[in-house]
Enzyme design. Structure first.
Site, mmCIF file in Angstrom:
data_model
loop_
_atom_site.group_PDB
_atom_site.id
_atom_site.type_symbol
_atom_site.label_atom_id
_atom_site.label_comp_id
_atom_site.label_asym_id
_atom_site.label_seq_id
_atom_site.Cartn_x
_atom_site.Cartn_y
_atom_site.Cartn_z
ATOM 1 N N GLU A 1 39.107 69.287 24.327
ATOM 2 C CA GLU A 1 40.269 69.644 25.155
ATOM 3 C C GLU A 1 40.081 68.886 26.456
ATOM 4 O OE1 GLU A 1 42.737 71.645 24.329
ATOM 5 O OE2 GLU A 1 41.887 72.330 22.440
ATOM 6 N N CYS B 1 44.390 72.283 33.674
ATOM 7 C CA CYS B 1 44.638 71.183 32.733
ATOM 8 C C CYS B 1 46.112 71.137 32.336
ATOM 9 C CB CYS B 1 43.767 71.348 31.506
ATOM 10 S SG CYS B 1 43.930 72.982 30.771
HETATM 11 P P1 NAP Z 1 33.567 67.346 33.176
HETATM 12 O O1 NAP Z 1 32.941 66.735 34.374
HETATM 13 O O2 NAP Z 1 33.866 66.476 32.027
HETATM 14 O O3 NAP Z 1 32.588 68.534 32.754
HETATM 15 C C1 NAP Z 1 32.931 69.418 31.719
HETATM 16 C C2 NAP Z 1 31.680 70.066 31.160
HETATM 17 O O4 NAP Z 1 30.881 69.064 30.536
HETATM 18 C C3 NAP Z 1 30.789 70.721 32.211
HETATM 19 O O5 NAP Z 1 30.254 71.889 31.665
HETATM 20 C C4 NAP Z 1 29.701 69.686 32.430
HETATM 21 O O6 NAP Z 1 28.492 70.241 32.863
HETATM 22 C C5 NAP Z 1 29.557 69.148 31.029
HETATM 23 N N1 NAP Z 1 28.973 67.825 30.929
HETATM 24 C C6 NAP Z 1 29.185 66.767 31.738
HETATM 25 N N2 NAP Z 1 28.489 65.695 31.277
HETATM 26 C C7 NAP Z 1 27.839 66.110 30.154
HETATM 27 C C8 NAP Z 1 26.958 65.477 29.234
HETATM 28 N N3 NAP Z 1 26.626 64.195 29.352
HETATM 29 N N4 NAP Z 1 26.452 66.200 28.218
HETATM 30 C C9 NAP Z 1 26.789 67.512 28.060
HETATM 31 N N5 NAP Z 1 27.627 68.157 28.918
HETATM 32 C C10 NAP Z 1 28.141 67.466 29.948
HETATM 33 O O7 NAP Z 1 34.942 68.077 33.531
HETATM 34 P P2 NAP Z 1 35.224 69.096 34.718
HETATM 35 O O8 NAP Z 1 35.213 68.324 35.994
HETATM 36 O O9 NAP Z 1 34.363 70.313 34.613
HETATM 37 O O10 NAP Z 1 36.700 69.585 34.370
HETATM 38 C C11 NAP Z 1 37.853 68.921 34.815
HETATM 39 C C12 NAP Z 1 38.526 68.200 33.691
HETATM 40 O O11 NAP Z 1 38.650 69.059 32.580
HETATM 41 C C13 NAP Z 1 39.924 67.760 34.021
HETATM 42 O O12 NAP Z 1 40.094 66.434 33.622
HETATM 43 C C14 NAP Z 1 40.817 68.678 33.201
HETATM 44 O O13 NAP Z 1 42.033 68.112 32.793
HETATM 45 C C15 NAP Z 1 39.962 68.990 32.053
HETATM 46 N N6 NAP Z 1 40.314 70.306 31.504
HETATM 47 C C16 NAP Z 1 40.933 70.352 30.298
HETATM 48 C C17 NAP Z 1 41.278 71.575 29.754
HETATM 49 C C18 NAP Z 1 41.962 71.660 28.416
HETATM 50 O O14 NAP Z 1 42.012 72.754 27.875
HETATM 51 N N7 NAP Z 1 42.452 70.585 27.859
HETATM 52 C C19 NAP Z 1 40.998 72.758 30.434
HETATM 53 C C20 NAP Z 1 40.366 72.672 31.656
HETATM 54 C C21 NAP Z 1 40.026 71.434 32.189
HETATM 55 P P3 NAP Z 1 28.058 70.234 34.407
HETATM 56 O O15 NAP Z 1 29.086 70.996 35.134
HETATM 57 O O16 NAP Z 1 26.737 70.908 34.370
HETATM 58 O O17 NAP Z 1 27.994 68.796 34.810
#
Ligand code: NAP
Length: 519
Positions: free
Chosen positions: A257, A296
């Site tokens: 997602e 999102c």
């Molecule tokens: P993110 O930086 O991609 O992080 C998401 C999750 O992935 C966090 O728990 C992060 O952990 C983890 N993560 C990051 N790098 C990783 C790796 N190499 N291996 C394993 N886990 C890893 O995204 P975000 O900043 O939290 O969220 C914002 C984004 O999410 C926006 O682009 C938004 O559109 C999207 N979003 C989408 C939805 C949907 O349902 N489609 C819902 C909400 C948000 P850490 O925090 O520990 O780094």
């Protein structure tokens, strides 16, 4: 001393070694806690979940697991005020934003509990009717769905620490898979507190639910073909995860997602000040400012017939000005800060990039007038409304998700074909919305963009009073979308279980199949 947030693995709390990563209150920038998973044995956590967790969760059927969800939801609800307050402190949420997250979690869990009650005490679901396969009525085929024999790993985004955890685990636990949740680090305090409440409620057997507080290390590289990975976050991280060699080699089932450039289109029939126009203005403003635009599903592109762009700008500016920005703990504040310093930096950079093709009509990328906030403290940004002059060459508006209170108006000629082609330039989205009372126009856009979306909402005068808006994800409707949005699908009532279940076609003698499946 600063609190260190603990993981819950192998049926006990684990505190990582080392200094850890600080987690801050985004309003005051005060360090609330630190986080570390250094020293956590991910292999042991998985082994315990696959052994004890799996056998415990499978020793009962759907209906009993639905009972667990009811008990967990009510334990969380009993701590509602505390959770709302923590959501404000650790996530910068106003009370209304906090309710959206926390109540969203408990309501989704309660929804799946209710659904699960009717599924009986088995560990399989029939999938459709039996099929006659030959001339003999004795030889039939039956599709069934059974829980996968592994662990569900959930990696969640920072913006919904409560709902993101609740909506995923409601489905995986009901389906019958032990689950390991890894919430985002920056808003972890709320997720960890919820986990404490669920552990204290003593509802789940050992190993059924674990939580990793902080980096998940090499967990993903240890998953096997019966495990599943459900990820929510940026498209970038989603792509990194799904292309890990082990994920590909072991054919681990993955749901992503991710980002979305959700659009709202105003129909050419809509007159300023009509009910549909007012609904459109309300919903665009709410999506821009609710959770400071860190949703999102938030509307990022607003398509407006060129001849009424000025009227729309005037109405949106008036509505946005009603939104007081500042300390989210204050009653009349309707928008708080962004969640982290890096989030603020990213959004500011995004706005800067948008201004290459669009100009400000409200806000300027600065903090604006704030209520109840120390000067220069907190990760604040005033709502920012922009307008593009040439949508055809403004590629960045259709390509860059600026994850904050930022929306861009895109003028169009009022035809459903043109609106659809502009919306499709988002290359796959979670949800887009159409505001119109012209059925032909609505039909043109729905059929023009449905293949590019997981969900569409139609706002019209007749439903103006009832519309929850595109930003609200309902457990009965699917959530997810193709392309940029990750290609995933969650929720949608019982459809959500499919990700955690294996569909198997069983062929054989009719009485035997009837005996096995009771059909
Ligand atoms: P993110 O930086 O991609 O992080 C998401 C999750 O992935 C966090 O728990 C992060 O952990 C983890 N993560 C990051 N790098 C990783 C790796 N190499 N291996 C394993 N886990 C890893 O995204 P975000 O900043 O939290 O969220 C914002 C984004 O999410 C926006 O682009 C938004 O559109 C999207 N979003 C989408 C939805 C949907 O349902 N489609 C819902 C909400 C948000 P850490 O925090 O520990 O780094």
């Amino acid at each position: 001393m600063t609190q260190k947030l603990k993981s819950y693995v192998q049926g006990r709390w684990f505190e990582g070694v080392g200094e850890g990563t600080p987690v801050r209150d985004p309003t005051s920038e005060e360090v609330l806690a630190t986080v570390s998973t250094e020293g956590l044995d991910f292999e042991a956590a998985l082994t315990m979940a696959r052994a004890e967790g799996l056998s415990a969760i499978r020793s009962v059927g759907f209906a009993q697991r639905a009972g667990w969800l009811t008990a967990l939801a009510s334990a969380l609800h009993a701590h509602r005020d505390e959770l709302l307050e923590l959501s404000t402190r650790s996530g910068g949420n106003t009370r209304s934003d906090a309710k959206f997250d926390v109540d969203g979690a408990t309501q989704t869990m309660a929804f799946y509990a209710k659904l699960g009650e009717s599924l009986g005490s088995t560990n399989f679901l029939l999938d459709g009717e039996s099929e006659s396969l030959t001339r003999s009525p004795r030889y039939i085929g039956q599709h069934v769905r059974v829980p996968r024999d592994g662990v569900a790993v959930h990696i969640n985004a920072f913006n919904f620490p409560a709902w993101g955890m609740g909506e995923k685990l409601a489905v995986s636990l009901l389906a019958g898979m032990p689950t390991i949740v890894k919430p985002a680090t920056s808003t972890l305090p709320l997720a960890v507190r919820m986990m404490e409440i669920m552990v204290d409620a003593d509802v789940l057997p050992h190993g059924v639910l674990s939580l990793v507080a902080g980096s998940c290390g090499d967990l993903v590289d240890r998953l096997d073909h019966q495990d599943v990975l459900a990820f929510t976050g940026s498209a970038l991280t989603g792509n990194v995860l799904r292309s890990r060699p082990n994920i590909i080699a072991s054919t681990v089932r993955v749901n992503v997602e991710a980002d979305s450039l959700n659009a709202a289109v105003l129909g050419p029939d809509v007159e300023p000040s009509s009910d549909t126009f007012d609904l459109f203005v309300r919903e665009v403003t709410r999506d821009m400012t609710q959770k400071s635009g860190q949703k999102c599903t938030a509307i990022r592109r607003v398509l407006v017939p060129a001849q009424i762009v000025d009227a729309v700008i005037a109405a949106l500016k008036e509505e946005i000005l009603r939104v007081r920005v500042g300390n989210p703990a204050l009653k009349d504040v309707r928008m708080g800060p962004l969640a982290t310093e890096s989030q603020l930096k990213d959004v500011r950079e995004g706005i800067q990039r948008l201004t290459a093709v669009a100009s400000f009509v409200h806000g300027d990328g600065g903090r604006g007038d704030l209520v109840g906030v120390e000067p220069d403290r907190g990760y604040f940004l005033a709502p920012c409304l922009l307008v593009v002059t040439d949508p055809d060459t403004a590629h960045i508006v259709h390509d860059l998700e600026v994850f904050g209170p930022v929306t861009t108006i895109v003028p169009y000629d009022g035809s459903s074909a043109r609106a659809s082609s502009l919306i499709r330039r988002g290359r796959g989205g979670l949800v887009s919305s159409i505001y119109s009372d012209d059925r032909e126009f609505i039909q043109g856009v729905v059929l023009g963009v449905a293949s590019h979306h997981g969900r569409l909402t139609i706002g019209s005068a007749r439903v103006a009073e009832h519309s929850p808006g595109p930003g609200t994800v309902l457990p009965s409707m699917i959530h997810g979308g193709p392309g940029r949005a990750g290609g995933g699908e969650e929720l949608g009532g019982l459809r959500g279980l499919n990700f955690y279940l294996q569909r198997t076609a069983v062929q054989g003698e009719k009485p035997l199949l009837q005996r096995i499946f009771g059909s």
